[in-house]
Design a protein around this motif. Sequence first.
Motif, PDB file in Angstrom:
ATOM      1  N   ASN A   1      76.630  42.498   7.378  1.00  0.00           N
ATOM      2  CA  ASN A   1      75.841  41.330   6.975  1.00  0.00           C
ATOM      3  C   ASN A   1      74.335  41.570   7.067  1.00  0.00           C
ATOM      4  OD1 ASN A   1      78.216  39.912   6.565  1.00  0.00           O
ATOM      5  ND2 ASN A   1      78.175  38.922   8.571  1.00  0.00           N
ATOM      6  N   SER A   2      73.939  42.528   7.907  1.00  0.00           N
ATOM      7  CA  SER A   2      72.512  42.781   8.135  1.00  0.00           C
ATOM      8  C   SER A   2      71.994  44.018   7.410  1.00  0.00           C
ATOM      9  CB  SER A   2      72.254  42.965   9.645  1.00  0.00           C
ATOM     10  OG  SER A   2      72.791  41.899  10.400  1.00  0.00           O
ATOM     11  N   SER A   3      72.865  44.724   6.718  1.00  0.00           N
ATOM     12  CA  SER A   3      72.484  46.014   6.128  1.00  0.00           C
ATOM     13  C   SER A   3      71.761  45.876   4.789  1.00  0.00           C
ATOM     14  CB  SER A   3      73.725  46.882   5.945  1.00  0.00           C
ATOM     15  OG  SER A   3      74.622  46.277   5.034  1.00  0.00           O
ATOM     16  N   ASP A   4      71.007  46.915   4.441  1.00  0.00           N
ATOM     17  CA  ASP A   4      70.352  46.983   3.144  1.00  0.00           C
ATOM     18  C   ASP A   4      71.298  47.638   2.146  1.00  0.00           C
ATOM     19  OD1 ASP A   4      70.328  49.705   3.737  1.00  0.00           O
ATOM     20  OD2 ASP A   4      68.210  49.710   4.332  1.00  0.00           O
ATOM     21  N   ASP A   5      70.793  47.946   0.955  1.00  0.00           N
ATOM     22  CA  ASP A   5      71.640  48.507  -0.090  1.00  0.00           C
ATOM     23  C   ASP A   5      72.209  49.872   0.279  1.00  0.00           C
ATOM     24  OD1 ASP A   5      71.195  46.282  -1.618  1.00  0.00           O
ATOM     25  OD2 ASP A   5      69.552  47.178  -2.775  1.00  0.00           O
ATOM     26  N   SER A   6      71.539  50.572   1.182  1.00  0.00           N
ATOM     27  CA  SER A   6      72.010  51.893   1.583  1.00  0.00           C
ATOM     28  C   SER A   6      72.996  51.830   2.748  1.00  0.00           C
ATOM     29  CB  SER A   6      70.824  52.786   1.960  1.00  0.00           C
ATOM     30  OG  SER A   6      70.135  52.246   3.084  1.00  0.00           O
ATOM     31  N   GLY A   7      73.220  50.623   3.269  1.00  0.00           N
ATOM     32  CA  GLY A   7      74.184  50.465   4.349  1.00  0.00           C
ATOM     33  C   GLY A   7      73.604  50.493   5.748  1.00  0.00           C
ATOM     34  N   TRP A   8      72.270  50.676   5.854  1.00  0.00           N
ATOM     35  CA  TRP A   8      71.624  50.734   7.168  1.00  0.00           C
ATOM     36  C   TRP A   8      71.175  49.339   7.600  1.00  0.00           C
ATOM     37  CZ3 TRP A   8      71.661  54.793  10.390  1.00  0.00           C
ATOM     38  CH2 TRP A   8      71.940  56.045   9.852  1.00  0.00           C
ATOM     39  N   ALA A   9      71.355  49.035   8.879  1.00  0.00           N
ATOM     40  CA  ALA A   9      70.985  47.722   9.420  1.00  0.00           C
ATOM     41  C   ALA A   9      70.110  47.888  10.659  1.00  0.00           C
ATOM     42  CB  ALA A   9      72.236  46.928   9.774  1.00  0.00           C
ATOM     43  N   HIS A  10      69.062  47.080  10.756  1.00  0.00           N
ATOM     44  CA  HIS A  10      68.186  47.099  11.927  1.00  0.00           C
ATOM     45  C   HIS A  10      68.928  46.480  13.112  1.00  0.00           C
ATOM     46  CE1 HIS A  10      64.173  45.786  13.945  1.00  0.00           C
ATOM     47  NE2 HIS A  10      64.531  46.997  14.324  1.00  0.00           N
ATOM     48  N   LEU A  11      68.860  47.125  14.251  1.00  0.00           N
ATOM     49  CA  LEU A  11      69.596  46.654  15.430  1.00  0.00           C
ATOM     50  C   LEU A  11      69.269  45.212  15.785  1.00  0.00           C
ATOM     51  CD1 LEU A  11      71.536  47.357  17.781  1.00  0.00           C
ATOM     52  CD2 LEU A  11      69.526  48.093  19.093  1.00  0.00           C
ATOM     53  N   ALA A  12      67.997  44.829  15.684  1.00  0.00           N
ATOM     54  CA  ALA A  12      67.596  43.458  16.021  1.00  0.00           C
ATOM     55  C   ALA A  12      68.278  42.449  15.104  1.00  0.00           C
ATOM     56  CB  ALA A  12      66.081  43.314  15.932  1.00  0.00           C
ATOM     57  N   SER A  13      68.386  42.784  13.826  1.00  0.00           N
ATOM     58  CA  SER A  13      69.045  41.884  12.871  1.00  0.00           C
ATOM     59  C   SER A  13      70.534  41.786  13.164  1.00  0.00           C
ATOM     60  CB  SER A  13      68.832  42.398  11.443  1.00  0.00           C
ATOM     61  OG  SER A  13      67.455  42.390  11.108  1.00  0.00           O
ATOM     62  N   VAL A  14      71.113  42.904  13.587  1.00  0.00           N
ATOM     63  CA  VAL A  14      72.532  42.915  13.956  1.00  0.00           C
ATOM     64  C   VAL A  14      72.758  41.989  15.145  1.00  0.00           C
ATOM     65  CG1 VAL A  14      74.425  44.332  14.869  1.00  0.00           C
ATOM     66  CG2 VAL A  14      72.945  45.237  13.063  1.00  0.00           C
ATOM     67  N   GLY A  15      71.867  42.071  16.141  1.00  0.00           N
ATOM     68  CA  GLY A  15      71.984  41.218  17.317  1.00  0.00           C
ATOM     69  C   GLY A  15      71.886  39.746  16.972  1.00  0.00           C
ATOM     70  N   SER A  16      70.982  39.396  16.064  1.00  0.00           N
ATOM     71  CA  SER A  16      70.820  38.006  15.642  1.00  0.00           C
ATOM     72  C   SER A  16      72.066  37.501  14.925  1.00  0.00           C
ATOM     73  CB  SER A  16      69.610  37.866  14.714  1.00  0.00           C
ATOM     74  OG  SER A  16      68.420  38.204  15.393  1.00  0.00           O
ATOM     75  N   ASN A  17      72.664  38.365  14.099  1.00  0.00           N
ATOM     76  CA  ASN A  17      73.865  37.988  13.360  1.00  0.00           C
ATOM     77  C   ASN A  17      75.038  37.781  14.307  1.00  0.00           C
ATOM     78  OD1 ASN A  17      76.460  38.739  11.628  1.00  0.00           O
ATOM     79  ND2 ASN A  17      74.855  38.059  10.231  1.00  0.00           N
ATOM     80  N   ILE A  18      75.141  38.632  15.318  1.00  0.00           N
ATOM     81  CA  ILE A  18      76.218  38.502  16.309  1.00  0.00           C
ATOM     82  C   ILE A  18      76.095  37.179  17.051  1.00  0.00           C
ATOM     83  CG2 ILE A  18      77.061  39.391  18.525  1.00  0.00           C
ATOM     84  CD1 ILE A  18      76.481  42.205  17.518  1.00  0.00           C
ATOM     85  N   ALA A  19      74.878  36.817  17.417  1.00  0.00           N
ATOM     86  CA  ALA A  19      74.652  35.568  18.157  1.00  0.00           C
ATOM     87  C   ALA A  19      75.117  34.361  17.366  1.00  0.00           C
ATOM     88  CB  ALA A  19      73.174  35.436  18.514  1.00  0.00           C
TER      89      ALA A  19
END
Length: 246
Positions: free
Chosen positions: A179-197
């Motif tokens: 859900n947090s990744s860009d077109d290349s499939g990479w996701a910023h850890l901070a964005s991942v944490g926000s999505n998990i919350a």
Amino acid sequence: MSDEKTEKLAVLIDADNAQPAIVEGLLSEIAKYGTANVKRIYGDWTLPDLKGWKEVLLQYSIQPIQQFRYTTGKNATDSAMIIDAMDLLYTDNFNGFCIVSSDSDFTKLASRIREAGLFVYGFGEKKTPGPFVSACDKFIFTEVLRSKDDDSAKINRKTASELKQDSKLVNLLRSAVENSSDDSGWAHLASVGSNIAKQAPEFDPRNYGYKKLGELVAATKLFQIEEREVGDGPSKSLYLKDRRKR
């Protein structure tokens, strides 16, 4: 919330459903989210059951609220906390509430406070019923807050094999990365944490024996991890990519 460090918080503790061993860790945790402008704890202080709490109230400047048990088997503490919480809510002086209890009776209260646009942090043991946990914006299991001298504070660090067998955890992490990744499939850890919350208010890497989300993610060995420089300074950010993605 624009600046978590300046948030004004009301801390309400159910002494019947919380242990004094958590107090230091509890207040330290709350300080991450804002300032505890009100700290109240509710119970029948005429009874010996709360002796442990009595010994720490003055040290941590927590105001005890006396609530007699008028009827055996009935918890008057819950009602007193709920009434006070609503009174504090209507003052418009707070940005959020910290409700410390493992009792499902506070589910409706948490929902009502959130409806008013305020943030709700819940604190309770792992036995806390799911509805109360889900009613909070964030829920911290108090087992991770106990005093280091308390044997029950020890939470074994899960191995990669054990983490991979936890389907709920694996699905949560993969979903958050996707859900947090860009077109290349990479996701910023901070964005991942926000999505998990947003998906799981009870999620906390400490429940698995890890202090940080990055450490937990690395331990699962399910993701590629890339460290990227931020601007011209020494700061670096972590990015994740599901190993199944090419």
